[in-house]
Design a protein around this motif. Structure first.
Motif, PDB file in Angstrom:
ATOM      1  N   ALA A  32       0.816  -1.209   0.000  1.00 50.97           N
ATOM      2  CA  ALA A  32       0.000   0.000   0.000  1.00 50.97           C
ATOM      3  C   ALA A  32       0.849   1.258   0.000  1.00 50.97           C
ATOM      4  N   THR A  33       1.994   1.238   0.719  1.00 52.45           N
ATOM      5  CA  THR A  33       2.739   2.486   0.893  1.00 52.45           C
ATOM      6  C   THR A  33       3.761   2.724  -0.205  1.00 52.45           C
ATOM      7  N   GLU A  34       4.266   1.629  -0.811  1.00 52.02           N
ATOM      8  CA  GLU A  34       5.297   1.815  -1.841  1.00 52.02           C
ATOM      9  C   GLU A  34       4.702   2.487  -3.075  1.00 52.02           C
ATOM     10  N   ASP A  35       5.501   3.357  -3.699  1.00 54.72           N
ATOM     11  CA  ASP A  35       5.048   4.008  -4.930  1.00 54.72           C
ATOM     12  C   ASP A  35       5.444   3.117  -6.106  1.00 54.72           C
ATOM     13  N   TRP A  36       4.456   2.516  -6.760  1.00 50.77           N
ATOM     14  CA  TRP A  36       4.752   1.569  -7.834  1.00 50.77           C
ATOM     15  C   TRP A  36       4.839   2.234  -9.195  1.00 50.77           C
ATOM     16  N   GLY A  37       4.569   3.546  -9.263  1.00 45.59           N
ATOM     17  CA  GLY A  37       4.659   4.235 -10.552  1.00 45.59           C
ATOM     18  C   GLY A  37       3.656   3.682 -11.530  1.00 45.59           C
ATOM     19  N   ALA A  38       4.096   3.512 -12.779  1.00 45.59           N
ATOM     20  CA  ALA A  38       3.184   3.059 -13.834  1.00 45.59           C
ATOM     21  C   ALA A  38       3.298   1.554 -14.062  1.00 45.59           C
ATOM     22  N   THR A  39       3.827   0.820 -13.075  1.00 49.73           N
ATOM     23  CA  THR A  39       4.028  -0.615 -13.264  1.00 49.73           C
ATOM     24  C   THR A  39       2.688  -1.336 -13.338  1.00 49.73           C
ATOM     25  N   GLU A  40       2.587  -2.226 -14.320  1.00 48.56           N
ATOM     26  CA  GLU A  40       1.377  -3.038 -14.446  1.00 48.56           C
ATOM     27  C   GLU A  40       1.781  -4.455 -14.779  1.00 48.56           C
TER      28      GLU A  40
END
Lengths: 332, 182
Positions: B109-117
């Motif tokens: 929840a806290t990590e910023d995953w950016g545009a990863t899909e």
């Protein structure tokens, strides 16, 4: 033919190709059974099956009809789910690996970039099916056969994988399409020339992985009367047989793809374009014939001889040849 | 994509429950291979086919087979009763499971995953190998770990040989004695 173009689009292309490959695998197994009996007959100076159809050529059809109409018997104390799941667990890996083999230029169901790894990973699942069959039958002979089979398959996986590494190093790719493309332009470019010891090791390991004579200890008719497949009958037995024979075809196909140029013609002017699958078929059939030839010529190894050959001869040989290959690549 | 994810997640949960709740230890091992298959499926969905193949090769093809092998060599497969499965450690187990699950959810929840899909990554084997070994830009700590694990395995293999050889010499000396006696 315009309306058939949708077949070339993704979900349909894959489903169609998957169906074709499954059909090929099952039929290959049926025809190889007849081939086996014919080869056995001629090697032993008799005719083999010759009653059904012209020269006995319709024998596979009769066999299949017989297997389908036979009753499926399972032992009373058997672990039913495992018992019935085992033939499926043996057959699916074999059928799945056919998906990555290139049959002709551009004719491969799934051109994935880790095809060799896929082959190694999926064939290693076959040992699970053998153990399931042995345990699920709840019979001592079955269990013995399964233990032998699992030990043998785990041991010979090591030289099998190591013998592929030379080809991977020379090609610089794990894709079977790349491997075949790198072997074009005449039979002297096939990897069997540069990697001859590895080809021999791969061939012997393939014999052991498919549990063929002289490595048929898991089956051992004369000592453990059929090993892990004693309790099977009817179509479950048929599926185990199909898995074994299709596995033999698969190992032949893989060794042709890796070492004998795949669909590449032996000389360049023999190029048939899209029909190069004929070359793939001829080479695979020749390798399959040598498998059968060996089966009717050699006696069975003992268990300790089997392990000695695997661990003390083939593994060191592959390691040494890997170092030689690496050194040669560094120098030239 | 969602359907496949749901299928794999369901397969994984059912297999995992099967491992814990199955009354037969061989069934547990086979359920575990099902769970490993689902993990391999997730790796394929994440565009890491090489990792998926390694998962199948090592966990399904080797670990599960060796576990089954060990079970068959050492003991008669027997049926456990449910009271031994659900024993007094159930609360401690629940606490550990919730702790690990909560920790993973927190990171997710806290990590910023950016545009990863899912399905968007590179399928390049070379890049995968470099990430795995930590060579190229960044630290080389993973390469170091690889070497350490290799040494550990080497020591373990030699230890196994030493342990199994000791019986061999016993047998040989016993047969020597018999020859002398004859």
């Amino acid at each position: 033919m315009e309306f058939l173009n949708f077949l070339n689009q993704e979900p349909f292309r894959f489903l169609l190709a998957f169906g074709v490959v499954l059909f090929l695998t099952l039929n290959l197994a049926a025809i190889l059974v007849m081939g086996e009996r014919k080869v056995a007959g001629y090697i032993q100076l008799r005719y083999g099956p010759n009653r059904v159809g012209p020269r006995g050529l319709l024998q596979p059809l009769a066999d299949i009809i017989k297997l389908f109409t036979k009753e499926n018997i399972s032992p009373g104390k058997a672990d039913l789910w495992i018992f019935l799941g085992a033939p499926i667990a043996m057959f699916i890996p074999v059928a799945a690996v056919w998906l990555v083999i290139p049959f002709a230029p551009g004719a491969v169901v799934a051109d994935i970039n880790v095809a060799i790894l896929f082959f190694v990973a999926v064939t290693s699942i076959g040992a699970l099916g053998v153990i399931m069959a042995g345990y699920g039958s709840r019979s001592n002979f079955s269990l013995l056969g399964a233990l032998r089979g699992a030990a043998q398959m785990i041991s010979y996986e090591v030289p099998l994988i190591l013998s592929l590494l030379g080809v991977v190093m020379l090609t610089g790719s794990l894709s079977l399409v790349d491997v075949v493309n790198a072997q074009g332009g005449g039979f002297w470019n096939w990897y069997v020339v540069l990697q001859f010891p590895m080809f021999i090791v791969f061939y012997i390991s393939a014999l052991a992985e498919t549990k063929r004579v002289p490595f048929d200890l898991p089956e051992g008719e004369s000592e453990i009367v059929g090993g892990y497949m004693i309790e099977y009958s009817g179509m479950t037995w048929g599926l185990i047989q199909a898995a074994e024979f299709a596995g033999m075809g698969l190992m032949s196909g893989i060794s042709v793809t890796l070492f004998l140029g795949g669909w590449q013609p032996p000389l360049e002017f023999l190029d048939l374009g899209q029909f190069n699958w004929v070359w793939f078929g001829i080479k695979t059939a020749l390798i399959m014939f040598t498998f059968q030839w060996i089966r009717w010529s050699l006696p069975r190894l003992r268990m300790d001889q089997l392990m000695d050959l695997g661990w003390k001869v083939m593994v060191p040989l592959t390691l040494v040849w890997l170092v030689i290959t690496a050194a040669a690549m560094l120098v030239f | 994509m969602t359907i496949v994810f749901g299928f794999l997640a369901g397969m994984m949960l059912i297999s995992a429950l099967g491992v814990v709740l199955s009354r037969n230890v061989v069934h547990s091992a086979l359920f575990m291979s099902g769970s490993f298959f689902a993990v391999a499926g997730f790796f394929v969905m994440l565009s890491a086919p090489a990792l998926a193949a390694f998962q199948l090769l090592i966990y399904v093809g080797a670990v599960t087979v060796v576990i089954l092998f060990g079970i068959m060599f050492t003991q008669q497969p027997q049926v456990r009763s449910f009271s031994t499965i659900v024993n007094k450690q159930v609360w401690a187990g629940l606490a550990v499971a919730l702790g690990v699950g909560g920790f993973l959810s927190y990171i997710l929840a806290t990590e910023d995953w950016g545009a990863t899909e899912a399905g968007q990554g590179t399928r390049d084997v070379a890049a995968f190998g470099e990430y795995l070994l930590g060579v190229g830009p960044g630290s080389e700590i993973f390469a170091m770990l690889f070497q350490l694990v290799a040494i550990l395995l080497f020591v373990a293999v030699i230890a196994a040989i030493v342990i199994s050889r000791r019986k061999d010499t016993d047998v040989e000396s016993a047969s020597d004695v018999r020859e002398v006696g004859e």
